[in-house]
Design an enzyme around this catalytic site. Structure first.
Site, short mmCIF file in Angstrom:
data_model
loop_
_atom_site.label_atom_id
_atom_site.label_comp_id
_atom_site.label_asym_id
_atom_site.label_seq_id
_atom_site.Cartn_x
_atom_site.Cartn_y
_atom_site.Cartn_z
N ASN A 235 124.35 -38.22 -18.07
CA ASN A 235 125.56 -38.65 -17.02
C ASN A 235 125.73 -40.17 -17.09
O ASN A 235 126.62 -40.52 -16.32
CB ASN A 235 124.93 -38.07 -15.43
CG ASN A 235 123.76 -38.67 -15.33
OD1 ASN A 235 122.94 -39.14 -16.03
ND2 ASN A 235 123.56 -38.60 -13.90
N LYS A 236 124.82 -40.93 -17.45
CA LYS A 236 124.95 -42.23 -17.39
C LYS A 236 126.25 -42.83 -18.28
O LYS A 236 126.55 -44.06 -18.16
CB LYS A 236 123.72 -43.14 -17.82
CG LYS A 236 122.58 -42.74 -16.78
CD LYS A 236 122.80 -43.12 -15.37
CE LYS A 236 121.49 -42.92 -14.39
NZ LYS A 236 121.70 -43.22 -13.17
N ASP A 237 126.66 -42.19 -19.06
CA ASP A 237 127.96 -42.53 -19.74
C ASP A 237 129.03 -42.87 -19.10
O ASP A 237 129.68 -43.87 -19.03
CB ASP A 237 128.29 -41.25 -20.86
CG ASP A 237 127.30 -41.36 -22.08
OD1 ASP A 237 126.50 -41.86 -22.08
OD2 ASP A 237 127.91 -40.41 -22.95
#
Length: 350
Positions: free
Chosen positions: A52-54
């Site tokens: 999710n850090k993208d």
């Protein structure tokens, strides 16, 4: 998802960054057999950087570009347990920035090696020191930023754009994918950006949606949510990466979270492996923590037959091969016992 259509009619992506977001919502079946309610996972490993850090890496860097804060050739600096670092390194490669990361020693060797492979310079800092200690990854990142000309410190724990990235993408995706029927969101809380951004959007659509944060034993978040006081007596070493904190991140909006539930290192590790073997979803340690929270809530009869529960699985299991998916590591932690015996070794060499 943005596509580029070439002159010959081919439909292609301009680059890997156009694949960020629009991750699938998948129904869970075997691991929730007998549970009250309907359970789904938002599978963030489908992002190109496998987490999710993208979303925050791309959003924060592009906002900095719009404001003229950063130019090609400048340096991105960040504090990370691994996933944000990988996403930042990936975005930096595509956009032409240098990337320097201060990483907690608690991060798996897999994550650290992946950061190096993605071209980042990595400083590994001791995990079990206070946030104010000059050796902590927070202080090391700040020092590097002060010393390196033309650098930008992302500072995800205290950056409102962390929340905004999920408010603009993950939250709306969940609302649309559930056709507005979601009743509960369960998400692990580290920086707090994912849960806060999603919660803010979802509660604007329906204030009755319950937002459940997952915290680790050894972290201060649950008690702070309940008392608004930082109790340092809550702090002690734990193994789960990317979950919980020994400080209070301003990227966590505690007002939009209804409750927190704590999970143990051991239960979370076993549950991650259970998700993999029951659902065929190769998930990471923090995903196991989120699923473990759901199991505990089900045991407490928290849900009913009409509940529509979305659980965010934030990253991919490949980042934990030397940890929770290593029988050796699990044994070293004392995680295999009579209650949790591992299946017989299925690897045979001929």
């Amino acid at each position: 998802m943005m596509k580029n259509k070439t002159k010959d009619g081919m439909k292609v992506q301009n680059n890997i960054l156009s694949l960020i977001g629009n991750t699938p919502l998948i129904r869970l079946e075997k691991i929730v057999a007998g549970f009250d309610g309907n359970f789904f996972t938002k599978l963030e490993a489908f992002n190109p950087g496998h987490s999710n850090k993208d979303r925050i890496a791309l959003h924060i860097i592009e906002e900095a570009e719009k404001k003229g804060i950063i130019s090609p050739g400048d340096t991105i600096i960040e504090t990370t347990s691994g996933n944000t670092g990988f996403s930042l390194a990936m975005v930096s490669l595509i956009k032409g920035y240098e990337c320097i990361l201060a990483v907690s020693s608690k991060s798996s060797k897999d994550k650290i090696n992946m950061l190096h492979a993605m071209g980042a310079k990595v400083y590994v800092c001791p995990a079990n020191v206070s946030a104010e200690d000059p050796r902590s990854y927070y202080q090391v990142a700040k020092k590097l930023h002060s010393e390196i000309k033309d650098s930008v410190y992302i500072n995800q724990y205290f950056n409102d754009l962390n929340i905004e990235a999920h408010y603009k993408t993950t939250g709306p995706e969940i609302w649309k994918q559930t056709d507005g029927k979601i009743t509960h969101l369960v998400a692990s809380s580290g920086t707090g950006g994912t849960i806060s951004g999603c919660a803010k959007y979802l509660k604007e659509q329906n204030p009755e949606i319950e937002i459940i944060g997952v915290d680790a034993y050894g972290s201060v978040l649950k008690k702070y949510h309940e008392t608004r006081e930082l109790d340092t007596n809550e702090i002690y070493p734990y193994r789960i990466e990317g979950l919980g904190k020994n400080l209070i991140p301003t990227a966590t909006d505690f007002d939009v979270i209804d409750t927190f539930i704590k999970v143990t290192d051991e239960d979370s590790a076993h549950t991650a492996r259970e998700v993999t073997r029951s659902e065929g979803l190769f998930v990471g340690y923090t995903s196991g923590a989120a699923m473990q929270a759901v199991k505990q809530l089900n045991e407490a009869s928290y849900f009913d037959k009409d509940s529509v529960v979305v659980i965010i699985f934030p990253d991919h299991g490949s980042r934990y091969m030397s940890k929770i998916y290593s029988d050796t590591w699990m044994n070293e932690q004392g995680f295999f016992d009579t209650a949790n015996e591992e299946a017989p070794n299925k690897i045979e060499y001929i």
